[in-house]
Design an enzyme around this catalytic site. Sequence first.
Site, short mmCIF file in Angstrom:
data_model
loop_
_atom_site.label_atom_id
_atom_site.label_comp_id
_atom_site.label_asym_id
_atom_site.label_seq_id
_atom_site.Cartn_x
_atom_site.Cartn_y
_atom_site.Cartn_z
N THR A 169 0.82 -1.22 0.00
CA THR A 169 0.00 0.00 0.00
C THR A 169 0.86 1.26 0.00
O THR A 169 0.48 2.27 -0.59
CB THR A 169 -0.95 -0.03 1.22
OG1 THR A 169 -1.85 -1.12 1.03
CG2 THR A 169 -1.75 1.23 1.36
N THR B 178 1.59 -4.55 4.07
CA THR B 178 1.43 -4.94 5.47
C THR B 178 0.82 -6.33 5.63
O THR B 178 0.98 -6.96 6.67
CB THR B 178 0.53 -3.92 6.20
OG1 THR B 178 -0.72 -3.83 5.51
CG2 THR B 178 1.19 -2.56 6.28
N ASP B 179 0.11 -6.82 4.60
CA ASP B 179 -0.63 -8.08 4.76
C ASP B 179 0.28 -9.25 5.14
O ASP B 179 -0.08 -10.07 5.99
CB ASP B 179 -1.38 -8.44 3.48
CG ASP B 179 -2.61 -7.57 3.26
OD1 ASP B 179 -2.77 -6.55 3.97
OD2 ASP B 179 -3.41 -7.90 2.36
N SER C 22 1.33 -7.36 -1.12
CA SER C 22 1.93 -8.50 -0.43
C SER C 22 1.05 -9.75 -0.32
O SER C 22 1.59 -10.84 -0.14
CB SER C 22 2.47 -8.09 0.93
OG SER C 22 1.46 -7.85 1.87
N1 ASP Z 1 -3.21 -3.74 2.59
C1 ASP Z 1 -1.90 -4.10 2.24
C2 ASP Z 1 -0.88 -3.06 2.67
O1 ASP Z 1 -1.15 -2.42 3.63
C3 ASP Z 1 -1.72 -4.50 0.87
C4 ASP Z 1 -0.45 -5.25 0.79
O2 ASP Z 1 -0.10 -5.94 1.76
O3 ASP Z 1 0.24 -5.13 -0.22
O4 ASP Z 1 0.15 -2.87 2.13
#
Ligand code: ASP
Length: 265
Positions: A12, A86-87, A53
């Site tokens: 993100t 973050t995932d 991710s």
């Molecule tokens: N929601 C996720 C992020 O915060 C998407 C990811 O992991 O790419 O990055």
Amino acid sequence: MARIVVISTGGTIASRWQGSGFAADARGQEVMATAAVPEDVTVEVVDLFSVNSPRLTTAHQLTLLRTVHDVLADPGVDGVVVTHGTDTLEESAFLVDLHHDDPRPVVFTGAQLPLDAEDGDGPRNLYDALLTAARTRGLGVLVAFDGKVHSARGTVKTQTVAADAFADPSGPRIGTIGFGKISVLRHPRRPAALPLPEASSPPPRVDMVMHHADGDAVLLNAAVDAGAQGLVLVATGAGNATPEIVDAVAAARARGVLVALTTRV
Ligand code: ASP
């Protein structure tokens, strides 16, 4: 001056609106340009991937692991920052920590809000990660997020959308960041690092199956039939499941599958 290398992988923090949703498409240099750089820090960017991710594969993670080692092979580098979705950030950070044997920090960070959000959290998180990479030593692989520093070992994403996205449910955080300073609250105990995996051997298939009320052995057996060489059984309570699942584990073991038992708790 502290020389910090930022490895950009997407997430993100590198995402923009694509018409029907956000997706990672920004280069590492663009992500870096959103953030202030702490005094006495110089930054070099490695633009490794542009991936959200949940789509990361073991191949991506191993490439990241090797890139971190290649970067740290230069004794002039003082620390590494990895920008990441973050995932699955916790998975990549834990993998890098398993193989990390260097006093120089590797600091993972990301964002809950996309690159082009007004008041996004990415720039601050990136600044904090740079500061952490420049000012700490001997703490292993870290996660810098929302003004806090966590150890990669034990830390998971605990908030789907809130800015304070990461925590270690089993222990206190490593430190806090504020007003350009880091307060280190504890030093993690770190087991000896594992050697880097052989580049030539393909990673084994490992599946994870969670037990729940009324759960049966269908998914566990399907994993074995799909060729899993390892299984993680996420059981209930102190590692409990049904006699049917215990039998399925015994059958998997008889076929040479390694089964690791853990708990939902
Ligand atoms: N929601 C996720 C992020 O915060 C998407 C990811 O992991 O790419 O990055």
